[in-house]
Structure formats: structure tokens, C-alpha cells
Scaffold this motif. Structure first.
Motif, mmCIF file in Angstrom:
data_model
loop_
_atom_site.group_PDB
_atom_site.id
_atom_site.type_symbol
_atom_site.label_atom_id
_atom_site.label_comp_id
_atom_site.label_asym_id
_atom_site.label_seq_id
_atom_site.Cartn_x
_atom_site.Cartn_y
_atom_site.Cartn_z
ATOM 1 N N ALA A 128 -0.247 -4.891 8.655
ATOM 2 C CA ALA A 128 0.874 -6.219 8.535
ATOM 3 C C ALA A 128 2.210 -5.550 9.057
ATOM 4 O O ALA A 128 2.840 -5.982 9.271
ATOM 5 C CB ALA A 128 1.527 -5.467 7.050
ATOM 6 N N ILE A 129 2.283 -3.714 10.068
ATOM 7 C CA ILE A 129 2.977 -3.698 10.995
ATOM 8 C C ILE A 129 2.644 -3.369 12.339
ATOM 9 O O ILE A 129 1.415 -3.093 12.718
ATOM 10 C CB ILE A 129 3.343 -2.071 10.567
ATOM 11 N N CYS B 170 -2.068 1.306 8.067
ATOM 12 C CA CYS B 170 -1.714 -0.072 6.832
ATOM 13 C C CYS B 170 -3.248 -0.505 7.008
ATOM 14 O O CYS B 170 -3.250 -1.144 8.027
ATOM 15 C CB CYS B 170 -0.766 -0.995 7.745
ATOM 16 N N PRO B 171 -3.481 -0.710 5.433
ATOM 17 C CA PRO B 171 -4.679 -0.908 5.445
ATOM 18 C C PRO B 171 -5.102 -2.299 6.098
ATOM 19 O O PRO B 171 -6.484 -3.133 5.374
ATOM 20 C CB PRO B 171 -5.241 -0.555 4.030
ATOM 21 N N VAL B 172 -4.439 -3.551 5.627
ATOM 22 C CA VAL B 172 -4.239 -5.240 6.087
ATOM 23 C C VAL B 172 -3.397 -5.452 7.739
ATOM 24 O O VAL B 172 -3.305 -6.469 7.698
ATOM 25 C CB VAL B 172 -3.405 -5.768 4.896
ATOM 26 N N ASP C 241 0.562 -1.385 -0.262
ATOM 27 C CA ASP C 241 -0.154 -0.344 0.124
ATOM 28 C C ASP C 241 1.331 1.145 -0.195
ATOM 29 O O ASP C 241 0.594 2.256 -0.846
ATOM 30 C CB ASP C 241 -1.304 0.133 1.312
ATOM 31 N N GLY C 242 1.846 1.394 1.142
ATOM 32 C CA GLY C 242 2.772 2.664 0.552
ATOM 33 C C GLY C 242 2.024 3.307 1.932
ATOM 34 O O GLY C 242 3.303 4.303 2.297
HETATM 35 FE FE1 F3S Z 1 3.361 -0.406 4.663
HETATM 36 FE FE2 F3S Z 1 2.975 -2.807 2.586
HETATM 37 FE FE3 F3S Z 1 0.851 -1.912 4.940
HETATM 38 S S1 F3S Z 1 3.551 -1.128 2.356
HETATM 39 S S2 F3S Z 1 0.787 0.220 4.719
HETATM 40 S S3 F3S Z 1 2.449 -2.327 5.360
HETATM 41 S S4 F3S Z 1 -0.108 -2.529 2.856
#
Ligand code: F3S
Ligand code: SF4
Length: 103
Positions: free
Chosen positions: A97-98, A93-95, A48-49
Motif C-alpha cells: 500500500a506504500i 507492507c503485506p498489501v 497491518d501496522g
Molecule cells: Fe502499513 Fe497499512 Fe501496510 S498499516 S504495513 S500501509 S497495510
């Protein structure tokens, strides 16, 4: 989303770009979690960035992950030691992931 207890539930399988990598890893389809203080689950990230674009201290770099089913680039928390625990990346983060270990 990322398992916030990954340091207990997973095994450290190596290092990449100076960061811990937490398995299981089976390239190119399964890449594990990269980083410890700032951790990105490569198997969840969809590139997503928003994290990279909005981090106030520029923790992240793009890396190429050709052949990964979720996305062919990921964000590496290369400068996780600079993190100020603002939690913006975690929230944006939309998913989910962090994970940032702000304790
Ligand atoms: Fe970043 Fe990956 Fe989430 S680029 S915003 S960790 S989908
Ligand atoms: Fe950057 Fe804040 Fe995320 Fe730390 S918590 S990596 S400072 S956006």
C-alpha cells in the motif's frame, strides 16, 4: 498494490493533516492516496501496522477511517518530510500500500 505513477494518473483533490490527497475520494468507502514523498493508498491499506511500528524515524500516525471496507484505521504519513528513504515500509507492507519516491 499502489500505483507508483499516482502523481500522473490521479488528481490532487485536497489536503488532510498537511498532506496531499489524490483522488478519487468518495467517503467513507473510497479515500484515495495520502501523501506525496511517502504515499499510502488508503483503499489498499488493511491496518497491518508494520510500517508504523518499524519506521526508524516515526513518519506515521494512526487515523480513524470508520466505514472503510478494507480497515477502519489507516496510517497517515504525517512526517513524510522526515523520511530517510530506507524503503523498509515499502518492503514490509503485506498489501503493497506504500510508495516512497526515493529518486
Ligand atoms: Fe502499513 Fe497499512 Fe501496510 S498499516 S504495513 S500501509 S497495510
Ligand atoms: Fe520510514 Fe523508511 Fe518508510 Fe521513509 S522509507 S517512511 S524512513 S520506513
Amino acid at each position: 498494490g499502489i500505483d507508483p505513477n499516482f502523481e500522473e494518473s490521479r488528481e490532487k483533490v485536497g489536503e488532510e493533516n498537511g498532506l496531499d490527497v489524490w483522488g478519487p475520494v468518495d467517503e467513507p468507502e473510497q479515500l484515495g492516496i495520502h501523501g506525496s514523498h511517502v504515499a499510502v493508498d488508503y483503499d489498499i491499506c488493511v491496518a497491518d501496522g508494520a510500517c508504523l511500528e518499524n519506521c526508524p524515524v516515526d513518519v506515521f500516525d494512526w487515523v480513524d477511517t470508520p466505514g472503510h471496507p478494507a480497515s477502519e484505521t489507516k496510517v497517515e504519513p504525517t512526517r513524510e518530510d522526515q523520511c530517510i528513504d530506507c524503503m523498509l515500509c515499502v518492503d514490509i507492507c503485506p498489501v503493497d500500500a506504500i510508495d516512497v519516491d526515493a529518486s
